[in-house]
Design an enzyme around this catalytic site. Structure first.
Site, PDB file in Angstrom:
ATOM      1  N   TYR A 164      56.100  -8.067 -46.234  1.00  0.00           N
ATOM      2  CA  TYR A 164      54.972  -6.933 -46.712  1.00  0.00           C
ATOM      3  C   TYR A 164      54.123  -6.333 -45.791  1.00  0.00           C
ATOM      4  CZ  TYR A 164      51.516 -10.578 -46.381  1.00  0.00           C
ATOM      5  OH  TYR A 164      50.331 -11.476 -45.745  1.00  0.00           O
ATOM      6  N   ASN A 197      54.524 -17.911 -38.231  1.00  0.00           N
ATOM      7  CA  ASN A 197      53.251 -17.570 -37.362  1.00  0.00           C
ATOM      8  C   ASN A 197      53.266 -18.256 -36.202  1.00  0.00           C
ATOM      9  OD1 ASN A 197      52.750 -15.462 -39.352  1.00  0.00           O
ATOM     10  ND2 ASN A 197      50.738 -16.733 -40.030  1.00  0.00           N
ATOM     11  N   HIS A 246      40.266 -17.117 -45.405  1.00  0.00           N
ATOM     12  CA  HIS A 246      40.302 -17.882 -44.596  1.00  0.00           C
ATOM     13  C   HIS A 246      40.948 -17.422 -43.563  1.00  0.00           C
ATOM     14  CE1 HIS A 246      44.202 -17.573 -47.043  1.00  0.00           C
ATOM     15  NE2 HIS A 246      44.832 -17.846 -45.670  1.00  0.00           N
TER      16      HIS A 246
END
Length: 365
Positions: A128, A182, A255
């Site tokens: 996205y 990540n 966060h």
């Protein structure tokens, strides 16, 4: 004065501005209430602060019981489990290194890999747009890419990660259709955010690898230089640990990962489910589905170690810098050579008049 019905100029001015008396009356009532509340609060140690406004709103301060209450709410939406052994981690970390190598080699579709300083993202299943990629900034503007614009979730993610989470009761069978890896280098970070509510269902599941780190809630980032405020909650995340966010922790507070929390290389696999009604980009976006349409491999050499090269995240930028410096050196050498004699310079002037347009065009490339 007497003819107008007023014997005192102050009375006339008062009659012309009746709203002032109303305002003073409101202020007096507010001050009386404020003093009363302050006197009462001094007895139990609670502090309040107020914002002067038309509605005379009251606000709790960030300290004391209010902060403790928020910490409890954040913790109520967090579940952590230690499911993956050191042996499991080592096996998965080798697979993550393979993903990094494939990304460097240009083997993935265009939108699978997203590079940033000290942090690379690899989208699988669903990807996205976010952050600087958005035409319109702000929550709710994120969009899924069209189907097929990112690579499928690798088999090893299903076999080594998702199956173990299902068997441990963390997620139900068939929940995950989006996996993001990540890969952080020391000093890397990800700014405060909430995973898009209109894109992803809850819960949000993440598994950490390579090293221990921390996940922080309620921080504010400032840049140039980068600074991060104190978090509402700093949550340790260990290598091999599973963190599940839902409720308040997932939806109502941001966060982040601070630069000081990444002391060694760290990777996290984020597993989510997209909502059936999640919006996608317009249909006219080009899909890169064949190997010929994918990015060409980077020319930089890969480290001989099986682990990913720590400098991998910087390679595209370093290569562009090298190209620019080489171009400047070539222009400098050409300039010195063209000024060796006046006769050469005169001939060059005549040539430049006829080829100036062509030269400009060449410099654009």
């Amino acid at each position: 004065m007497a003819a107008s019905g007023f014997s005192d100029l102050r009375e006339k001015l008062k009659s012309m501005t009746p709203h002032r008396d109303e305002h003073k009356s409101k202020v007096a009532v507010r001050d009386e209430y404020r003093n009363k509340t302050t006197d009462e609060s001094n007895g139990n140690g609670r502090k309040r602060k107020y914002r002067d406004s038309e509605d005379d709103e009251l606000e709790h301060s960030d300290g004391g019981e209010t902060r403790e209450h928020e910490v409890r709410r954040v913790k109520s939406g967090i579940t952590q489990k230690s499911i993956f052994t050191p042996e499991d981690c080592a096996q998965i970390e080798e697979k993550i290194d393979e993903v990094v190598a494939n990304g460097e080699a240009g083997l993935y579709r265009e939108h699978t890999v997203d590079r940033a300083p000290l942090r690379n993202k690899y989208f699988f299943g669903e990807g996205y747009t976010y952050g600087a990629q958005l035409e319109k900034r702000g929550p709710g503007q994120e969009r899924l890419y069209r189907k097929g614009e990112v690579d499928d979730i690798p088999d090893w993610v299903h076999e080594l990660v998702i199956k173990k989470l299902v068997s441990s009761g963390v997620i139900p069978e068939g929940f995950v259709n989006s996996a993001v890896i990540n890969d952080y280098q020391p000093g890397g970070c990800i700014v405060s955010h909430v995973d898009p509510l209109h894109i992803f269902a809850r819960p949000i599941v993440s598994v950490s690898f390579f090293s221990d780190s921390a996940l922080c809630f309620g921080c504010r980032f400032q840049f140039k230089p980068i600074r991060v405020s104190e978090p509402v909650l700093e949550l340790p995340v260990r290598r091999g640990s599973v963190t599940v966010l839902s409720g308040y922790a997932a939806d109502d507070i941001t966060h982040c990962i601070r630069p000081q929390d990444i002391k060694q290389r760290r990777a996290v696999i984020i597993l989510r489910k997209t909502r059936p009604d999640a919006p996608r980009l317009d249909a006219d976006v080009t899909v890169s589905s064949s190997p010929q349409e994918r990015h060409a491999p980077l020319k930089a050499q890969r480290s001989s170690h099986r682990r990913a090269d720590p400098n991998a995240a910087h390679r595209p930028r370093v290569l562009e810098m090298d190209k620019e410096e080489n171009r400047r050196s070539a222009l400098s050498r050409h300039g010195r050579h063209s000024n060796t004699s006046d006769s050469v310079w005169r001939r060059g002037q005549e040539y430049d008049k006829h080829s100036e347009g062509r030269k400009v065009k060449m410099r654009r490339h």
